[in-house]
Motif scaffolding. Structure first.
Motif, PDB file in Angstrom:
ATOM      1  N   LYS A 151      32.206  45.208  28.917  1.00 13.49           N
ATOM      2  CA  LYS A 151      33.008  44.203  29.645  1.00 13.49           C
ATOM      3  C   LYS A 151      32.132  43.020  30.079  1.00 13.49           C
ATOM      4  O   LYS A 151      32.555  41.869  30.030  1.00 13.49           O
ATOM      5  CB  LYS A 151      33.664  44.852  30.868  1.00 13.49           C
ATOM      6  CG  LYS A 151      34.811  45.783  30.491  1.00 13.49           C
ATOM      7  CD  LYS A 151      35.346  46.515  31.711  1.00 13.49           C
ATOM      8  CE  LYS A 151      36.466  47.461  31.286  1.00 13.49           C
ATOM      9  NZ  LYS A 151      36.707  48.523  32.257  1.00 13.49           N
ATOM     10  N   ILE A 152      30.907  43.318  30.521  1.00 10.48           N
ATOM     11  CA  ILE A 152      30.004  42.235  30.941  1.00 10.48           C
ATOM     12  C   ILE A 152      29.668  41.342  29.744  1.00 10.48           C
ATOM     13  O   ILE A 152      29.692  40.114  29.830  1.00 10.48           O
ATOM     14  CB  ILE A 152      28.717  42.822  31.585  1.00 10.48           C
ATOM     15  CG1 ILE A 152      29.053  43.384  32.978  1.00 10.48           C
ATOM     16  CG2 ILE A 152      27.608  41.776  31.670  1.00 10.48           C
ATOM     17  CD1 ILE A 152      27.935  44.196  33.612  1.00 10.48           C
ATOM     18  N   THR A 153      29.384  41.984  28.613  1.00  9.84           N
ATOM     19  CA  THR A 153      29.019  41.215  27.410  1.00  9.84           C
ATOM     20  C   THR A 153      30.169  40.303  26.978  1.00  9.84           C
ATOM     21  O   THR A 153      29.968  39.114  26.677  1.00  9.84           O
ATOM     22  CB  THR A 153      28.627  42.168  26.262  1.00  9.84           C
ATOM     23  OG1 THR A 153      27.548  42.989  26.724  1.00  9.84           O
ATOM     24  CG2 THR A 153      28.201  41.411  25.024  1.00  9.84           C
ATOM     25  N   ALA A 154      31.381  40.844  26.975  1.00  8.85           N
ATOM     26  CA  ALA A 154      32.540  40.030  26.580  1.00  8.85           C
ATOM     27  C   ALA A 154      32.712  38.862  27.555  1.00  8.85           C
ATOM     28  O   ALA A 154      32.967  37.717  27.144  1.00  8.85           O
ATOM     29  CB  ALA A 154      33.799  40.898  26.554  1.00  8.85           C
ATOM     30  N   ALA A 155      32.533  39.151  28.843  1.00 10.36           N
ATOM     31  CA  ALA A 155      32.695  38.095  29.852  1.00 10.36           C
ATOM     32  C   ALA A 155      31.627  37.010  29.674  1.00 10.36           C
ATOM     33  O   ALA A 155      31.907  35.811  29.768  1.00 10.36           O
ATOM     34  CB  ALA A 155      32.608  38.701  31.255  1.00 10.36           C
ATOM     35  N   GLN A 156      30.385  37.442  29.393  1.00 16.26           N
ATOM     36  CA  GLN A 156      29.298  36.460  29.201  1.00 16.26           C
ATOM     37  C   GLN A 156      29.617  35.523  28.028  1.00 16.26           C
ATOM     38  O   GLN A 156      29.423  34.312  28.121  1.00 16.26           O
ATOM     39  CB  GLN A 156      27.977  37.188  28.911  1.00 16.26           C
ATOM     40  CG  GLN A 156      27.359  37.840  30.144  1.00 16.26           C
ATOM     41  CD  GLN A 156      26.179  38.750  29.777  1.00 16.26           C
ATOM     42  OE1 GLN A 156      26.263  39.515  28.812  1.00 16.26           O
ATOM     43  NE2 GLN A 156      25.114  38.673  30.545  1.00 16.26           N
TER      44      GLN A 156
END
Ligand code: TGC
Ligand code: FAD
Length: 388
Positions: free
Chosen positions: A296-301
């Motif tokens: 989720k963090i990677t997608a948000a970044q």
């Protein structure tokens, strides 16, 4: 398996940043590690915004950082996003302060203000000597600002302002409030100064969220505002909504920082926590849950970086911002809640960051347009039908 990937940046977003952007991220990141994180637990528990941080963030050039001139840093949008991300890794309350000052107060003065208003307010606000707040939301319903009751009428060369605003960040510490009101000439922005007769503020106590941030109400009882304090450049709802686009953009980055702080906490904790003769980190379900956080963090970044590049290219659509505000706030809140659970009983203690971030993110997913508002903005874009 030993991994060389950065657990906070699995797709190496850092390599997509310019040298200047990396410098902004690292400088603010170090500041947050050294000066912000150590005091946020107590500030949250004391329900107090640490006001001495204002001078420090001003010194770093973080107030109105996207504005060119007027003693502002003139950084690009990706840099502003990285500032928000690093600050919110510390606490959403500090990022809120910077968002409001930069995107909701300095932005409209810069975009819609007279030269005299810009000269008077922007350098002082950049230095943190003047603090601003932004009054759009009213007690009867914030999602629909077109239904605002606060109104102003011309009286000679002045305006007479009446009404109330609710849930206003910085309300009781602001020297100037940018207040949006209905007039016979459309929705206008008024710079209401703290000592103007008839203007009053009240702090909202007992919050369980954003405790290290000041939130309050604004009251206007026949406040006389000179024409010199009216923003001349806009007379419609587009004025305040365009400010929201700036702030929402920053929030898409900010919440990544909060989510990273939560993942960082559980990565460490689960290595040391031995249950059933092995570290918690070695169990399948805990790994899956932390892998989910990383996904989720990677997608948000990637979403925020792309959004920032679009914004710096000058072609940003508010719908794109809505999509990222919705996605990234939802991701961060889910991560914070799950991190709280992975810590077990310790997760309810403010000694660990996740519960503080989780409680803060309940505000962040609500302000600047609730999740539903952003879903309906995307829905309208896709279908052409207004479902509000
Ligand atoms: P609608 O008819 O869609 O639009 C009116 C005019 O505004 C334009 N517009 C925008 N412009 C820039 N950015 C945006 N995001 C815009 N959204 C709309 C639009 O093109 C139109 O222009 P024109 O030239 O045609 O007149 O307006 P609507 O009344 O139907 O409202 C749509 C809706 C529901 C999306 C909007 O009202 C909305 O966003 N509601 C949510 C309100 C909200 O987010 N409030 C936040 C208050 S501030 C805050 O929470 C600060 S927290 C601070 C912190 O601590 O960090
Ligand atoms: P409402 O608009 O009453 O919404 C209630 C519920 O109804 C929500 O779940 C919403 O999603 C849902 N809903 C709304 N419309 C629909 C629909 N058409 N269909 C289905 N569901 C719908 N505002 C400012 O102006 N300045 C600030 O500085 C500021 N700072 C804030 C700081 C904090 C800590 C908080 C909590 C809020 C702040 N706000 C500020 C206000 C914030 O923007 C509003 O709380 C937000 O816009 C929602 O408005 P509301 O609280 O009145 O909820």
């Amino acid at each position: 398996m030993s991994s060389k990937l950065d657990p906070m940046d699995l797709y190496d977003v850092r390599s997509e940043l310019s040298e200047d952007e990396v410098m902004v991220k690292d400088t603010v990141g170090r500041y947050v590690d050294d000066k912000v994180i150590p005091l946020m637990q107590e500030a949250f528990e004391q329900h107090e915004f640490p006001r001495h941080l204002i001078g420090e963030v001003a010194e770093l050039g973080l107030l109105g950082s996207s504005i060119e001139g007027y003693d502002c840093a003139g950084l690009n949008s990706v840099s502003y996003g990285l500032i928000c991300q690093e600050l919110e890794r510390g606490d959403s309350g500090l990022r809120s302060f910077v968002s409001v000052q930069s995107s909701l107060v300095m932005f409209p003065i810069h975009a819609y203000g007279s030269e005299e208003q810009k000269q008077r307010w922007l350098p002082a606000m950049a230095r943190g000597e003047a603090i601003g707040c932004f009054g759009l939301t009213e007690p009867h319903g914030g999602s629909d600002p077109s239904n605002m009751k606060t109104h102003a009428k011309r009286d000679g060369d002045d305006w007479i302002l009446n009404g109330a605003k609710m849930w206003i960040t910085n309300a009781t510490i602001a020297d100037a409030a940018v207040v949006w009101a209905k007039t016979d000439e459309g929705v206008k922005g008024f710079i209401v100064e703290k000592d103007m007769p008839g203007f009053d503020t009240q702090e909202i106590e007992n919050k369980f969220s954003l405790r290290a941030s000041v939130t309050g109400a604004l009251f206007f009882d026949n406040v006389r505002i000179p024409e010199a304090n009216v923003l001349p450049g806009v007379s419609s709802l587009k004025g305040p909504l365009s400010c929201l686009t700036q702030a929402r953009y920053g929030i898409t980055w900010g919440v990544i920082g909060a989510a990273q702080a939560c993942l960082q906490e559980v990565l460490g904790y689960t290595q040391d926590r031995i249950l059933f003769q092995k570290p918690l980190a070695n169990t399948q379900t805990i790994q899956i849950r932390m892998a989910e956080m990383s996904r989720k963090i990677t997608a948000a970044q990637l979403l925020s970086l792309r959004l920032g590049r679009i914004k710096d290219g000058g072609n940003l659509s508010p719908t794109q911002v809505s999509m990222a505000k919705w996605n990234n706030c939802r991701a961060a809140l889910d991560i914070a809640r799950d991190a709280r659970d992975i810590l077990g009983g310790a997760g309810i203690s403010a000694e660990y960051a996740p519960i503080r971030h989780m409680l803060n993110l309940e505000s962040v997913i609500t302000y600047e347009g609730t999740e539903t508002v952003h879903q309906l903005v995307v829905g309208k874009e896709l279908t052409g039908a207004n479902a509000f």
